[in-house]
Design a protein around this motif. Structure first.
Motif, PDB file in Angstrom:
ATOM      1  N   UNK A  17      -6.932  -2.785   3.345  1.00  0.00           N
ATOM      2  CA  UNK A  17      -7.189  -3.737   2.558  1.00  0.00           C
ATOM      3  C   UNK A  17      -7.353  -3.151   1.073  1.00  0.00           C
ATOM      4  N   UNK A  18      -8.155  -2.448   1.015  1.00  0.00           N
ATOM      5  CA  UNK A  18      -8.420  -1.847  -0.426  1.00  0.00           C
ATOM      6  C   UNK A  18      -7.172  -1.178  -1.064  1.00  0.00           C
ATOM      7  N   UNK A  19      -6.492  -0.592  -0.215  1.00  0.00           N
ATOM      8  CA  UNK A  19      -4.925   0.204  -0.711  1.00  0.00           C
ATOM      9  C   UNK A  19      -4.090  -0.902  -1.148  1.00  0.00           C
ATOM     10  N   UNK A  20      -4.152  -2.116  -0.355  1.00  0.00           N
ATOM     11  CA  UNK A  20      -3.108  -3.225  -0.573  1.00  0.00           C
ATOM     12  C   UNK A  20      -3.326  -3.782  -1.864  1.00  0.00           C
ATOM     13  N   UNK A  21      -4.604  -3.848  -2.258  1.00  0.00           N
ATOM     14  CA  UNK A  21      -5.096  -4.216  -3.705  1.00  0.00           C
ATOM     15  C   UNK A  21      -4.584  -3.396  -4.685  1.00  0.00           C
ATOM     16  N   UNK A  22      -4.543  -2.094  -4.390  1.00  0.00           N
ATOM     17  CA  UNK A  22      -3.990  -1.237  -5.473  1.00  0.00           C
ATOM     18  C   UNK A  22      -2.511  -1.080  -5.429  1.00  0.00           C
ATOM     19  N   UNK A  23      -1.921  -1.675  -4.547  1.00  0.00           N
ATOM     20  CA  UNK A  23      -0.458  -1.498  -4.457  1.00  0.00           C
ATOM     21  C   UNK A  23       0.292  -2.862  -4.702  1.00  0.00           C
ATOM     22  N   UNK A  24      -0.410  -3.972  -4.595  1.00  0.00           N
ATOM     23  CA  UNK A  24       0.118  -5.100  -4.757  1.00  0.00           C
ATOM     24  C   UNK A  24      -0.394  -6.110  -5.701  1.00  0.00           C
ATOM     25  N   UNK A  25      -1.389  -5.787  -6.511  1.00  0.00           N
ATOM     26  CA  UNK A  25      -1.950  -6.675  -7.493  1.00  0.00           C
ATOM     27  C   UNK A  25      -1.576  -6.049  -8.991  1.00  0.00           C
ATOM     28  N   UNK A  26      -1.315  -6.864  -9.858  1.00  0.00           N
ATOM     29  CA  UNK A  26      -1.355  -6.289 -11.301  1.00  0.00           C
ATOM     30  C   UNK A  26      -2.559  -5.474 -11.682  1.00  0.00           C
ATOM     31  N   UNK A  27      -3.610  -5.975 -11.419  1.00  0.00           N
ATOM     32  CA  UNK A  27      -4.885  -4.983 -11.715  1.00  0.00           C
ATOM     33  C   UNK A  27      -4.860  -3.699 -11.061  1.00  0.00           C
ATOM     34  N   UNK A  28      -4.555  -3.856  -9.701  1.00  0.00           N
ATOM     35  CA  UNK A  28      -4.505  -2.539  -8.944  1.00  0.00           C
ATOM     36  C   UNK A  28      -3.424  -1.604  -9.569  1.00  0.00           C
ATOM     37  N   UNK A  29      -2.129  -2.164  -9.844  1.00  0.00           N
ATOM     38  CA  UNK A  29      -1.178  -1.087 -10.260  1.00  0.00           C
ATOM     39  C   UNK A  29      -1.454  -0.766 -11.563  1.00  0.00           C
TER      40      UNK A  29
END
Length: 127
Positions: A17-29
């Motif tokens: 779930x944490x990884x997905x945030x970095x891979x799929x959200x503008x703020x994470x990317x």
């Protein structure tokens, strides 16, 4: 012209779930992939220094995968995708990057770029 498809696997010590945030959200990317990221629904604009690339999200499943298609490559089968897999026994987490290049030489350069980008991701999340 046919593109060369390649996949890379990267073990990362983080929850899906944490990884997905970095891979799929503008703020994470923005933390590791691009200088700025804007989204309007499924349209995503990635910005680096003086360049801007537009992509669309063609598939996603929370905590598992997200697939992007560059707008400029609309006439071919290429895309780039992040998949998160968890080993059922060891619970090790792996990010699988799938991408395309114009030829084998470009594929090798793209692989090195992804290796550097994923190292940046690991550094960002402390994995």
């Amino acid at each position: 012209m046919s593109k060369v498809k390649f996949e890379l696997e990267f073990p990362i010590h983080a929850s899906p779930s944490m990884l997905y945030t970095y891979l799929a959200t503008p703020a994470g990317l923005e933390e590791w992939f691009a200088d700025r990221v804007n989204s309007r629904g499924k349209q995503i604009i990635f910005m680096w220094d003086d360049s801007e690339e537009e992509a669309k999200i063609v598939a996603s499943k929370a905590d598992e995968r997200i697939k992007f298609k560059w707008v400029e490559s609309d006439g071919d089968e290429s895309y780039f995708e992040f998949r998160i897999q968890v080993d059922p026994l060891t619970k090790d987490v792996v990010v699988i990057v799938t991408d395309f290049a114009d030829n084998e030489e470009d594929a090798e350069e793209a692989k090195r770029l992804w290796e550097n980008q994923i190292e940046e991701l690991k550094h960002t999340i402390g994995a």
